[in-house]
Design a protein around this motif. Structure first.
Motif, short mmCIF file in Angstrom:
data_model
loop_
_atom_site.label_atom_id
_atom_site.label_comp_id
_atom_site.label_asym_id
_atom_site.label_seq_id
_atom_site.Cartn_x
_atom_site.Cartn_y
_atom_site.Cartn_z
N LYS A 77 -13.31 4.96 -2.54
CA LYS A 77 -14.35 5.49 -3.42
C LYS A 77 -15.54 4.54 -3.57
O LYS A 77 -16.66 4.98 -3.78
N ILE A 78 -15.29 3.22 -3.48
CA ILE A 78 -16.41 2.28 -3.62
C ILE A 78 -17.11 2.01 -2.30
O ILE A 78 -18.05 1.23 -2.22
N GLY A 79 -16.63 2.64 -1.23
CA GLY A 79 -17.32 2.52 0.05
C GLY A 79 -16.98 1.27 0.84
O GLY A 79 -17.80 0.78 1.60
N THR A 80 -15.76 0.77 0.69
CA THR A 80 -15.34 -0.40 1.45
C THR A 80 -15.40 -0.08 2.94
O THR A 80 -14.92 0.96 3.39
N SER A 81 -15.99 -0.99 3.73
CA SER A 81 -16.16 -0.69 5.14
C SER A 81 -14.85 -0.74 5.92
O SER A 81 -14.67 0.01 6.88
N ARG A 82 -13.91 -1.59 5.52
CA ARG A 82 -12.59 -1.66 6.16
C ARG A 82 -11.53 -1.88 5.09
O ARG A 82 -11.63 -2.80 4.28
N ILE A 83 -10.51 -1.05 5.11
CA ILE A 83 -9.38 -1.18 4.20
C ILE A 83 -8.17 -1.53 5.06
O ILE A 83 -7.76 -0.74 5.91
N LEU A 84 -7.65 -2.72 4.86
CA LEU A 84 -6.53 -3.22 5.65
C LEU A 84 -5.28 -3.08 4.81
O LEU A 84 -5.23 -3.58 3.68
N ALA A 128 0.79 -1.23 0.00
CA ALA A 128 0.00 0.00 0.00
C ALA A 128 0.83 1.28 0.00
O ALA A 128 0.30 2.35 -0.26
N ALA A 129 2.13 1.19 0.28
CA ALA A 129 2.95 2.40 0.31
C ALA A 129 3.44 2.81 -1.07
O ALA A 129 3.87 3.94 -1.25
N GLY A 130 3.34 1.93 -2.04
CA GLY A 130 3.79 2.25 -3.39
C GLY A 130 2.74 2.99 -4.20
O GLY A 130 1.60 3.18 -3.77
N PHE A 131 3.11 3.39 -5.40
CA PHE A 131 2.22 4.14 -6.27
C PHE A 131 0.92 3.36 -6.54
O PHE A 131 -0.18 3.88 -6.35
N SER A 132 1.06 2.12 -6.98
CA SER A 132 -0.12 1.30 -7.27
C SER A 132 -0.95 1.06 -6.01
O SER A 132 -2.17 1.08 -6.05
N GLY A 133 -0.27 0.85 -4.90
CA GLY A 133 -0.98 0.64 -3.64
C GLY A 133 -1.82 1.84 -3.24
O GLY A 133 -2.95 1.69 -2.79
N HIS A 134 -1.26 3.04 -3.43
CA HIS A 134 -2.03 4.26 -3.13
C HIS A 134 -3.27 4.34 -4.01
O HIS A 134 -4.35 4.72 -3.54
N LEU A 135 -3.12 3.97 -5.28
CA LEU A 135 -4.28 3.97 -6.19
C LEU A 135 -5.33 2.97 -5.73
O LEU A 135 -6.54 3.25 -5.78
N GLN A 136 -4.89 1.81 -5.26
CA GLN A 136 -5.82 0.78 -4.79
C GLN A 136 -6.56 1.26 -3.52
O GLN A 136 -7.76 1.03 -3.38
N VAL A 137 -5.84 1.92 -2.63
CA VAL A 137 -6.48 2.46 -1.42
C VAL A 137 -7.53 3.50 -1.80
O VAL A 137 -8.66 3.48 -1.31
N ASP A 138 -7.17 4.40 -2.70
CA ASP A 138 -8.12 5.42 -3.16
C ASP A 138 -9.37 4.79 -3.77
O ASP A 138 -10.50 5.20 -3.49
N ALA A 139 -9.16 3.77 -4.61
CA ALA A 139 -10.30 3.09 -5.25
C ALA A 139 -11.18 2.41 -4.21
O ALA A 139 -12.42 2.48 -4.29
#
Length: 120
Positions: A25-32, A11-22
């Motif tokens: 945006k979709i309303g995930t209740s928990r992002i680990l 999650a600290a990389g460029f792609s990881g940041h994009l995945q966290v943002d996505a």
């Protein structure tokens, strides 16, 4: 509404940041989230993001889906760690490319062959 819990490895990389943002945006209740560079993990923008020090800790939180957003050279050992954990996710999404060489790609295919339902 998104999946109940999404785990993001790398999650600290460029792609990881994009995945966290996505996931936000979709309303995930928990992002680990986890990353080898824990000091560079995304800043917790809301109470739905939970950071873990290791992949094992993240998997123990029972994510429904795990997204692997690491350099391709790291995918093989991470996949091995995920499928050998007692609490396997329902699905694994692997950011491209899958591998950097044919040997690793075939090894990953071999690791996942018994679990066709979890690979996205």
């Amino acid at each position: 509404m998104g999946a109940e819990k999404i785990g993001i490895i790398g999650a600290a990389g460029f792609s990881g940041h994009l995945q966290v943002d996505a996931a936000e945006k979709i309303g995930t209740s928990r992002i680990l989230v986890t990353d080898k560079n824990t000091d560079k993990l995304p800043r917790v923008s809301n109470q739905n993001i939970i950071a873990f020090r290791t992949i094992q800790e993240l998997l123990s939180a029972s994510p429904n889906v795990v997204i692997i957003a690491t350099p391709a050279s790291q995918n093989r050992p991470i996949i091995d760690e995920i499928i050998n954990h007692d609490l396997r996710p329902k699905a694994i999404l692997i950011d491209k490319p899958l591998a950097t060489n044919l040997v690793d790609a075939k090894a990953i295919e071999h690791l996942l062959r018994p679990y066709p339902e979890i690979l996205a």
